[in-house]
Design an enzyme around this catalytic site. Structure first.
Site, PDB file in Angstrom:
ATOM      1  N   LYS A 182       0.860  -1.179   0.000  1.00 16.49           N
ATOM      2  CA  LYS A 182       0.000   0.000   0.000  1.00 16.49           C
ATOM      3  C   LYS A 182       0.898   1.230   0.000  1.00 16.49           C
ATOM      4  O   LYS A 182       1.376   1.676   1.030  1.00 16.49           O
ATOM      5  CB  LYS A 182      -0.908  -0.018   1.238  1.00 16.49           C
ATOM      6  CG  LYS A 182      -2.192   0.794   1.106  1.00 16.49           C
ATOM      7  CD  LYS A 182      -2.040   2.270   1.159  1.00 16.49           C
ATOM      8  CE  LYS A 182      -1.589   2.849   2.451  1.00 16.49           C
ATOM      9  NZ  LYS A 182      -1.573   4.367   2.370  1.00 16.49           N
ATOM     10  N   GLU A 258       9.503   1.567  11.102  1.00 20.46           N
ATOM     11  CA  GLU A 258      10.624   2.501  10.918  1.00 20.46           C
ATOM     12  C   GLU A 258      10.012   3.889  10.909  1.00 20.46           C
ATOM     13  O   GLU A 258       9.319   4.254   9.957  1.00 20.46           O
ATOM     14  CB  GLU A 258      11.382   2.188   9.622  1.00 20.46           C
ATOM     15  CG  GLU A 258      12.727   2.892   9.525  1.00 20.46           C
ATOM     16  CD  GLU A 258      12.631   4.242   8.857  1.00 20.46           C
ATOM     17  OE1 GLU A 258      12.628   5.256   9.600  1.00 20.46           O
ATOM     18  OE2 GLU A 258      12.549   4.297   7.631  1.00 20.46           O
ATOM     19  N   CYS A 291      13.922  10.459   6.895  1.00 19.13           N
ATOM     20  CA  CYS A 291      13.807  10.124   8.314  1.00 19.13           C
ATOM     21  C   CYS A 291      15.169  10.100   8.996  1.00 19.13           C
ATOM     22  O   CYS A 291      15.269  10.347  10.188  1.00 19.13           O
ATOM     23  CB  CYS A 291      13.103   8.785   8.473  1.00 19.13           C
ATOM     24  SG  CYS A 291      13.815   7.461   7.478  1.00 19.13           S
ATOM     25  N   GLU A 392      10.254  16.250  14.580  1.00 16.79           N
ATOM     26  CA  GLU A 392      10.662  16.007  13.194  1.00 16.79           C
ATOM     27  C   GLU A 392       9.925  16.965  12.268  1.00 16.79           C
ATOM     28  O   GLU A 392       8.696  16.939  12.184  1.00 16.79           O
ATOM     29  CB  GLU A 392      10.377  14.556  12.801  1.00 16.79           C
ATOM     30  CG  GLU A 392      10.891  14.193  11.427  1.00 16.79           C
ATOM     31  CD  GLU A 392      10.667  12.732  11.098  1.00 16.79           C
ATOM     32  OE1 GLU A 392      11.592  12.095  10.582  1.00 16.79           O
ATOM     33  OE2 GLU A 392       9.549  12.231  11.355  1.00 16.79           O
TER      34      GLU A 392
END
Length: 487
Positions: A182, A258, A291, A392
């Site tokens: 997906k 992750e 990331c 982040e």
């Protein structure tokens, strides 16, 4: 004007439209215009994909036929190479990649990572002899066998879509699992191409399925909650990772996550080329949408002004080297969407409110085009307690934090909810000593390559659970079974 082929579903061996021929537009981050169309899967389409994957795992020899898997995954790799121009177009006009980033993280690194997975595959030990042991008055001969975990739901992000798709899909297939992929709504074509080329390669029906959807939640939640899905492999935000854990709990879903990062680069005062180390810390590659990017730069207070001078020079020199879609030397283009642009700008405004000082950038750049452009941005006079240092941002925003000594640098680096990556620059023994104490999944020392297809990748703390890539990444999709024979 559409410039990308239509992204279709791939379910039970058939490339097809969504139920009712539903579709959605794919937006080009460079222009803000429509770049293509993608099939908009319904819940019934997702259910069909799960049923096909379950049937292929339970009723075929895919999970046990190692030779067939290796043959088809290798054939699929060759087809991806033959379709490299299409991959480049998808990276550029779905993800907004600059040409200079295409042969790195976007396409080149993804395909070389695929090669790494094929190279490490023979190192997997499918059985291990644990010898004989006495117990309860008799002897048992023990063997541990490793076998595929089952049906995998792979939920992937938009920033480096091919790289993450390869890490999940190829590893799971090599392990003997069947897969429902997906992809993110922003980058559906980089998922759909797996279905098109798997069909061309002759994959058995149901082994690999691809569902694209405009809804960022629907398909993923079905995969996470369906008891027919054994494993969820997710890359994305920590907030969504928490939701996946919550939604997967009733079926005790096995998870690989992750998640986010706020990685620190520590430049020690004895770095062989201090100014160059600082200048190379610009957060510009793919507009900072990674990331594992090193978004906190830690420099010694004793050389803080020197570091700021080097950064000012570096950002000034980079000002004319980004935002051109046709320049093969550029590594920074737009962010992926209006939503992401608004998010980054909100953090820049927050940084100003928190009392940080803008050294460079800080503004949207509509003069670059109709897409989602924002300047390379650097905040100084930052403390590690500020939200711009703790959260982040996922954009081209670097924060610079001074430290007193090595102990203080390690403390600041570890004072984070995250622990995904990082870097240390300095004299070798001292830099390695510091790196060993930073609680993070990978650390680059003096520019060492700590992220590669044959190395495990993942994080500590809220950066996730488990490891992807390398032998360890394939093993994430295996179960261990003990067989004991009384002799």
């Amino acid at each position: 004007m559409t410039i990308l082929p239509e992204a279709k579903l791939y379910i039970d061996g058939i490339v097809r439209p969504a139920e009712g021929d539903r579709g959605f537009d794919v937006i080009n981050p460079w222009t803000g215009d429509v770049a293509g169309r993608a099939a908009d899967a319904t819940s019934a389409d997702v259910e069909a994909a799960i049923a096909a994957a379950r049937r292929a795992f339970d009723q075929t020899d895919w999970s046990t036929n190692h030779a067939l898997r290796l043959e088809l995954v290798t054939k699929l790799r060759a087809l991806f190479e033959a379709n490299r121009p299409r991959l480049v177009a998808l990276a550029r006009f779905e993800a907004g990649s600059a040409l200079g980033a295409v042969d790195k993280a976007q396409v080149g690194t993804a395909l070389s990572g695929w090669d790494d997975l094929l190279r490490v595959f023979p190192r997997l030990a499918w059985e291990k002899d644990y010898g004989q042991a006495q117990g309860y008055g008799f002897t048992s001969k023990r063997t541990v066998v490793h076998e595929a975990a089952g049906v995998v739901g792979a939920i992937t992000p938009w920033n480096v879509p091919l790289y993450v798709n390869v890490g999940k899909v190829v590893s799971a297939l090599l392990a003997g699992c069947t897969v429902v992929l997906k992809p993110a709504p922003d980058t559906p074509g980089m998922g759909a191409i797996f279905g098109v080329l798997a069909a061309e390669a002759g994959f058995p029906a149901g082994v690999l399925n691809v569902v694209t959807s405009a809804d960022p939640v629907m398909a993923g939640e079905i995969l996470v909650t369906d008891p027919r899905v054994d494993v969820i492999s997710f890359t994305g935000s920590t907030a969504v990772g928490k939701r996946i854990m919550e939604k997967g709990a009733p079926t005790l879903k096995r998870l690989f996550l992750e998640l986010g990062g706020k990685s620190a680069k520590i430049v020690l005062d004895d770095a062989p080329n201090f100014a160059m180390e600082v200048m190379q810390s610009l957060l510009v590659f793919h507009a900072g949408q990674g990331c594992a990017v090193q978004s906190r730069l830690l420099v010694p207070r004793s050389r803080y002004e020197e570091a700021l001078g080097a950064l000012k020079m570096a950002y000034g020199g980079f000002a004319a080297k980004w935002g051109d879609p046709e320049d093969p030397g550029q590594v920074m283009g737009p962010v992926v969407s209006q939503k992401q642009l608004d998010r980054v700008l909100s953090y820049i405004e927050l940084g100003k409110q928190e009392g940080a000082t803008l050294l460079a950038g800080g503004s949207a750049r509509p003069d670059k085009g109709g897409g989602f452009f924002i300047e390379p941005t650097c905040f100084v006079n930052v403390t590690n307690s500020m939200r711009i240092a703790r959260e982040e941002i996922f954009g081209p925003v670097l924060v610079v934090i001074p430290y007193e000594d090595d102990e203080d640098a390690i403390r600041i680096a570890n004072d984070s909810d995250y622990g995904l990556s990082g870097g240390v620059a300095g004299s070798e023994a001292r830099a390695i000593s510091v790196a060993r104490r930073v609680r993070t999944g990978s650390v680059s020392v003096n520019g060492g390559l700590c992220i590669a297809g044959d190395l495990p990748f993942g994080g500590y703390k809220r950066s996730g659970i488990g490891r992807e890539w390398g032998v360890e990444g394939i093993e994430e999709f295996l179960e261990s079974k003990v067989i004991a024979l009384r002799v």
